[in-house]
Design a protein around this motif. Structure first.
Motif, short mmCIF file in Angstrom:
data_model
loop_
_atom_site.label_atom_id
_atom_site.label_comp_id
_atom_site.label_asym_id
_atom_site.label_seq_id
_atom_site.Cartn_x
_atom_site.Cartn_y
_atom_site.Cartn_z
N THR A 7 0.83 -1.20 0.00
CA THR A 7 0.00 0.00 0.00
C THR A 7 0.87 1.26 0.00
O THR A 7 0.63 2.20 -0.76
CB THR A 7 -0.93 0.00 1.22
OG1 THR A 7 -1.84 -1.10 1.13
CG2 THR A 7 -1.73 1.30 1.31
N ILE B 41 0.80 4.10 -3.10
CA ILE B 41 0.24 5.44 -2.98
C ILE B 41 1.31 6.53 -2.90
O ILE B 41 1.00 7.71 -3.05
CB ILE B 41 -0.69 5.56 -1.75
CG1 ILE B 41 0.10 5.41 -0.45
CG2 ILE B 41 -1.81 4.54 -1.84
CD1 ILE B 41 -0.74 5.62 0.80
N SER C 167 -8.52 -0.40 3.61
CA SER C 167 -7.77 -0.26 2.37
C SER C 167 -7.69 1.21 2.00
O SER C 167 -8.55 2.01 2.36
CB SER C 167 -8.41 -1.06 1.22
OG SER C 167 -9.70 -0.56 0.93
N ARG D 281 -7.21 3.75 -1.39
CA ARG D 281 -7.26 3.84 -2.85
C ARG D 281 -6.98 5.26 -3.28
O ARG D 281 -7.42 6.21 -2.63
CB ARG D 281 -8.66 3.45 -3.37
CG ARG D 281 -9.13 2.05 -2.97
CD ARG D 281 -8.62 0.98 -3.91
NE ARG D 281 -9.03 1.21 -5.28
CZ ARG D 281 -10.23 0.90 -5.79
NH1 ARG D 281 -11.16 0.37 -5.01
NH2 ARG D 281 -10.49 1.10 -7.07
N LEU E 46 -7.98 7.89 -5.97
CA LEU E 46 -9.10 8.06 -6.88
C LEU E 46 -9.25 9.54 -7.24
O LEU E 46 -8.77 10.41 -6.50
CB LEU E 46 -10.40 7.60 -6.20
CG LEU E 46 -10.49 6.15 -5.73
CD1 LEU E 46 -11.71 5.98 -4.84
CD2 LEU E 46 -10.58 5.22 -6.93
N ASP F 159 -16.58 4.20 3.02
CA ASP F 159 -15.53 5.15 2.66
C ASP F 159 -15.54 6.25 3.72
O ASP F 159 -16.28 7.24 3.61
CB ASP F 159 -15.78 5.74 1.27
CG ASP F 159 -15.45 4.76 0.15
OD1 ASP F 159 -14.74 3.78 0.42
OD2 ASP F 159 -15.91 4.99 -0.98
N ASN G 230 -11.17 3.19 3.17
CA ASN G 230 -12.37 2.37 3.33
C ASN G 230 -12.11 1.34 4.41
O ASN G 230 -11.07 0.68 4.41
CB ASN G 230 -12.70 1.68 1.99
CG ASN G 230 -13.94 0.80 2.08
OD1 ASN G 230 -13.90 -0.29 2.63
ND2 ASN G 230 -15.03 1.26 1.50
N ASN H 142 -5.16 -4.06 -3.01
CA ASN H 142 -4.08 -3.07 -3.04
C ASN H 142 -4.63 -1.72 -3.51
O ASN H 142 -5.82 -1.59 -3.82
CB ASN H 142 -2.93 -3.58 -3.91
CG ASN H 142 -3.30 -3.69 -5.37
OD1 ASN H 142 -4.24 -3.06 -5.85
ND2 ASN H 142 -2.55 -4.49 -6.11
N PRO H 143 -3.78 -0.67 -3.59
CA PRO H 143 -4.30 0.65 -3.97
C PRO H 143 -4.93 0.73 -5.35
O PRO H 143 -5.67 1.66 -5.63
CB PRO H 143 -3.04 1.55 -3.88
CG PRO H 143 -2.19 0.88 -2.86
CD PRO H 143 -2.40 -0.60 -3.10
N GLU H 144 -4.64 -0.23 -6.22
CA GLU H 144 -5.26 -0.25 -7.54
C GLU H 144 -6.58 -1.03 -7.54
O GLU H 144 -7.22 -1.18 -8.57
CB GLU H 144 -4.32 -0.89 -8.57
CG GLU H 144 -3.12 -0.01 -8.93
CD GLU H 144 -2.09 0.02 -7.82
OE1 GLU H 144 -1.79 -1.04 -7.24
OE2 GLU H 144 -1.59 1.12 -7.50
N GLY H 145 -6.96 -1.54 -6.37
CA GLY H 145 -8.21 -2.29 -6.27
C GLY H 145 -8.06 -3.75 -6.61
O GLY H 145 -9.04 -4.47 -6.78
#
Length: 271
Positions: free
Chosen positions: A10, A14, A78, A80, A82, A92, A107, A224-227
């Motif tokens: 993570t 990011i 997690s 993300r 965005l 969220d 989230n 992960n940060p990309e989902g």
């Protein structure tokens, strides 16, 4: 629960989106996490540049120009990256909106994560200051682990999962490292020989690094940060492979409960 490789994945995912960026605002939709988010945190963080992003054990430390945010993913959290205009979904709880037009969205369905603030050295925060050495550091070596185990009858698996001995070696990675080192998880820690400590430390570092490169291990909630899920699960040798043939010797993998945690091992490869 996200473990060290998931948190490091993570952090790396990011980092380029937050370091060097200015925080425009922090939107807190639900402050009631494991510890309540400090009411003043959004005001303190707004307008500040993120200087660096560090990991200590399973905590992420956002160092700003004045002060730091300390974030823990908890059991199901997690992060993300965005577009800031993306409508929030259920759970969220926090958006950290950057001057790039993106936001870092936290989230956390179970709300066991945390987001705290400190004006002083974050590594001296009460949650971080007493943590044991990092497993990927030079400080964690065979000599150190042998000293920590000396005279102790506790099982070696429980010792390496003890956060007062070394941080971040969770249940999955402890089982996998013990397999790679050829050490049975029930063996008394104090009875291992020095070459076995050296082999175990190397195995722990190798397993964690392999998991980081694979993006972590997904068992239930982690993305992960990309989902995307982590893919290290596909490379597991023993964990959750009860009765499956060992990938090395074909002996069926065995399972038992140890310290209220599931333990897996190969009775042939591990002595």
């Amino acid at each position: 629960m996200p473990e060290l490789p998931e948190v490091e994945t993570t952090r790396r995912g990011i980092e380029s989106s937050v370091v060097g960026r200015v925080i425009e605002k922090v939107i807190v939709r639900e402050p009631r996490l494991r510890w309540r988010i400090p009411k003043q945190l959004p005001e303190l963080a707004a307008g500040q540049r993120v200087v660096q992003l560090r990991r200590r054990a399973k905590y992420l430390v956002f160092d700003l120009e004045r002060g730091s945010m300390i974030l823990h993913l908890g059991m199901s959290g997690s992060l993300r990256v965005l577009p800031a205009t993306t409508p929030p979904s259920m759970h969220d709880h926090v958006d950290i909106v950057m001057d790039s037009g993106q936001c870092l969205r936290f989230n956390d369905p179970r709300r066991f994560g945390s987001l705290l603030w400190t004006d002083t050295d974050p590594l001296q925060h009460k949650l971080l200051k007493s943590l044991a050495p990092e497993p990927l550091s030079d400080e964690f070596n065979g000599e150190y682990l042998a000293r920590a185990a000396k005279g102790r009858s506790v099982a070696i698996k429980q010792l390496i999962m003890n956060g007062q001995v070394v941080v971040g070696v969770g249940n999955i990675y402890a089982s996998e490292a013990l397999f790679r080192a050829g050490v049975r998880p029930r063996r008394a820690a104090g009875r291992l020989k020095r070459p076995e400590f050296d082999a175990l430390v190397k195995a722990i570092k190798d397993v964690l690094n392999d998991a980081i490169r694979a993006g972590g291990t997904t068992l239930r909630d982690y993305i992960n940060p990309e989902g995307n899920p982590g893919y290290f699960r596909q490379k597991l040798y023993v964990y959750e492979r009860t009765k499956d043939p060992c990938r090395v010797c074909k002996t069926p993998i065995k399972h038992f409960v140890q310290g209220q945690r599931s333990t897996y091992f190969c009775p042939q490869c591990q002595k």
